[in-house]
Design a protein around this motif. Sequence first.
Motif, PDB file in Angstrom:
ATOM      1  N   ASN A 116       0.844  -1.198   0.000  1.00  0.00           N
ATOM      2  CA  ASN A 116       0.000   0.000   0.000  1.00  0.00           C
ATOM      3  C   ASN A 116       0.883   1.253   0.000  1.00  0.00           C
ATOM      4  O   ASN A 116       2.099   1.172  -0.195  1.00  0.00           O
ATOM      5  N   LEU A 117       0.258   2.401   0.218  1.00  0.00           N
ATOM      6  CA  LEU A 117       0.986   3.676   0.170  1.00  0.00           C
ATOM      7  C   LEU A 117       1.221   4.262   1.561  1.00  0.00           C
ATOM      8  O   LEU A 117       1.371   5.470   1.708  1.00  0.00           O
ATOM      9  N   ASP A 118       1.271   3.424   2.572  1.00  0.00           N
ATOM     10  CA  ASP A 118       1.514   3.920   3.929  1.00  0.00           C
ATOM     11  C   ASP A 118       2.890   4.560   4.075  1.00  0.00           C
ATOM     12  O   ASP A 118       3.096   5.403   4.952  1.00  0.00           O
ATOM     13  N   ASN A 119       3.840   4.159   3.218  1.00  0.00           N
ATOM     14  CA  ASN A 119       5.195   4.721   3.291  1.00  0.00           C
ATOM     15  C   ASN A 119       5.507   5.623   2.098  1.00  0.00           C
ATOM     16  O   ASN A 119       6.672   5.817   1.765  1.00  0.00           O
ATOM     17  N   ILE A 120       4.466   6.183   1.463  1.00  0.00           N
ATOM     18  CA  ILE A 120       4.690   7.066   0.321  1.00  0.00           C
ATOM     19  C   ILE A 120       5.566   8.243   0.729  1.00  0.00           C
ATOM     20  O   ILE A 120       5.458   8.754   1.854  1.00  0.00           O
ATOM     21  N   VAL A 121       6.442   8.665  -0.169  1.00  0.00           N
ATOM     22  CA  VAL A 121       7.465   9.685   0.076  1.00  0.00           C
ATOM     23  C   VAL A 121       8.182   9.442   1.411  1.00  0.00           C
ATOM     24  O   VAL A 121       8.502  10.373   2.155  1.00  0.00           O
ATOM     25  N   LEU A 122       8.435   8.176   1.695  1.00  0.00           N
ATOM     26  CA  LEU A 122       9.187   7.725   2.879  1.00  0.00           C
ATOM     27  C   LEU A 122       8.513   8.103   4.189  1.00  0.00           C
ATOM     28  O   LEU A 122       9.186   8.325   5.210  1.00  0.00           O
ATOM     29  N   ARG A 123       7.211   8.194   4.187  1.00  0.00           N
ATOM     30  CA  ARG A 123       6.467   8.451   5.419  1.00  0.00           C
ATOM     31  C   ARG A 123       6.699   7.312   6.413  1.00  0.00           C
ATOM     32  O   ARG A 123       6.581   6.153   6.079  1.00  0.00           O
ATOM     33  N   ASN A 124       7.053   7.668   7.621  1.00  0.00           N
ATOM     34  CA  ASN A 124       7.333   6.714   8.702  1.00  0.00           C
ATOM     35  C   ASN A 124       8.558   5.836   8.437  1.00  0.00           C
ATOM     36  O   ASN A 124       8.717   4.783   9.058  1.00  0.00           O
ATOM     37  N   VAL A 125       9.400   6.259   7.512  1.00  0.00           N
ATOM     38  CA  VAL A 125      10.662   5.549   7.257  1.00  0.00           C
ATOM     39  C   VAL A 125      11.786   6.417   7.805  1.00  0.00           C
ATOM     40  O   VAL A 125      12.115   7.454   7.227  1.00  0.00           O
ATOM     41  N   GLY A 126      12.346   5.999   8.915  1.00  0.00           N
ATOM     42  CA  GLY A 126      13.356   6.830   9.565  1.00  0.00           C
ATOM     43  C   GLY A 126      14.519   6.029  10.100  1.00  0.00           C
ATOM     44  O   GLY A 126      14.954   5.044   9.503  1.00  0.00           O
ATOM     45  N   MET A 127      15.016   6.464  11.265  1.00  0.00           N
ATOM     46  CA  MET A 127      16.196   5.847  11.840  1.00  0.00           C
ATOM     47  C   MET A 127      15.893   4.615  12.688  1.00  0.00           C
ATOM     48  O   MET A 127      16.794   3.903  13.098  1.00  0.00           O
ATOM     49  N   GLU A 128      14.616   4.371  12.937  1.00  0.00           N
ATOM     50  CA  GLU A 128      14.259   3.184  13.713  1.00  0.00           C
ATOM     51  C   GLU A 128      14.303   1.947  12.818  1.00  0.00           C
ATOM     52  O   GLU A 128      14.102   2.038  11.612  1.00  0.00           O
ATOM     53  N   PRO A 129      14.554   0.774  13.403  1.00  0.00           N
ATOM     54  CA  PRO A 129      14.560  -0.451  12.596  1.00  0.00           C
ATOM     55  C   PRO A 129      13.182  -0.728  12.003  1.00  0.00           C
ATOM     56  O   PRO A 129      12.155  -0.374  12.582  1.00  0.00           O
TER      57      PRO A 129
END
Length: 510
Positions: A116-129
Amino acid sequence: MTNQTLVAVNATEQALNQQTLALLNTTDAINDNLEKTSKLSSLNPGDIAWVLIATCLVFIMTPGLGLFYAGLARTKNALSLMFVCMISIAVVSFQWVFWGYSLAFSNTSKNGFIGNLDNIVLRNVGMEPGANSDTIPESLFMIFQCMFAVITPALAFGATAERMRILPAIIFLFFWSTIVYSIICYWTWGANGWLAKWGVMDYAGGLPVHCGSGAAAIAYCYMIGKRKDYKKHLEPHNVSFVFIGTFLLWFGWLGFNGGSSLGANARGANAMVCSHIAASIGGCVWVALDYWRTHKLSMIGFCTGAVAGLATVTPGCGFVTPCASALYGLLAGICCNTAVTYKRKFKFDDALDVFAVHYVGGAIGLILTGFFATEKVTSLDGGSGKGAIDGNWHQVLVQIVGTVSVTLWSLIMTLILLKILDLIPGLRLRISEEEELNGVDTSEMGEVAYGFMYGTDGNSMTLNQDAKSLVISEMLQSVSFAGQSLSLANDAIELPKTTTSSEETLKTEK
């Protein structure tokens, strides 16, 4: 109780409620910080360092591929092949950040077909594993996988070399990565992908990368048609480029496969060892087969065989032992060499042998993994999985179904996409006959790979003034040896019409 007392009690009660609410908010914040700290505490500096290095190694493979393809092509088409490989880095990276990563690796998608698009434009994609590894940041996993996405469609362009228009190819990069690569990625490695759920074994990209790009290459060269001089034997214009490109590919491939462990661990080391063994044997076998046919040793043959060995071992390097990887290299050399030898029996013009090397190699590697995957290797990092060698014959069927499914999806969707592009005004897929005669470099880019122009055969040269002077100077240095006569072919080097002192000297010496 007086009104003043009631007001005071209400005020006190409100103050207590506010303090209680503030305390609850503080507690929630502390819990969130503790949870975040707990997640960050699982990050492993060694694993992070290795995946960072592996990401850089995989990145360098795409420029290496550009050199490899440019060397195999004719002079007049060399620069365009370097360009499409480099532009793939930019276009596919944008696609990956925008929605490609989310479609391929979102962990909240419940269906088995696409993320799905929950991580579109790297949303919620950060430094956490992320869900794929507890020891590296999800952002690092994202950029590592981005390098895989970047090189995959660039591989397909080798099949359409020397007659492909570049603008439609750039648009193709974005949409193919969306409707083919991201979907196959999700099937294979996604949290709920249907092939992943079924237990398909693909350690580093046999399905998304090699089978996906190989099938797309067949569709592309079928849609675009054969070169006008397809039946002629066309020699690579620069074997040195092929050598350098192979070195960069081999070097980067150690990170491509070794880094897929997502950590500095024993399974990653096994993958690297298997990759190197398969590449070495694949190159040697290819050279031996060519020598048996022609009684000549070939640098092109060794480089092609090494790449075939690497493509073949990619799906299995994290599942099989180094001894088994030798068989991968042996079969890669034999089967891919045979496919190249008899490719003209097929009705498509795969200019640089993408299908014969990447698809054939990748498919063989996937099926071999079904036989030779062993828990001795998969358990090295706490994983599981076994093949027929450990009694799980069902795995062979899973590997075959996965290979066929990915092939059909990539082939059909690529054909549909290219047909749509070809119907759009200004986006025809192929250059004209005259442009093909002049070369893709001049017709599509207005630039050339070297500082001179080319003849119609693609390799003969018409030198500019500086180059002519240099050639004459070199000739003057050699004419005095053994009384050898020198002659200049008019169609190869055009000398200046005006007589120079160097030319007068040359005539005197002759």
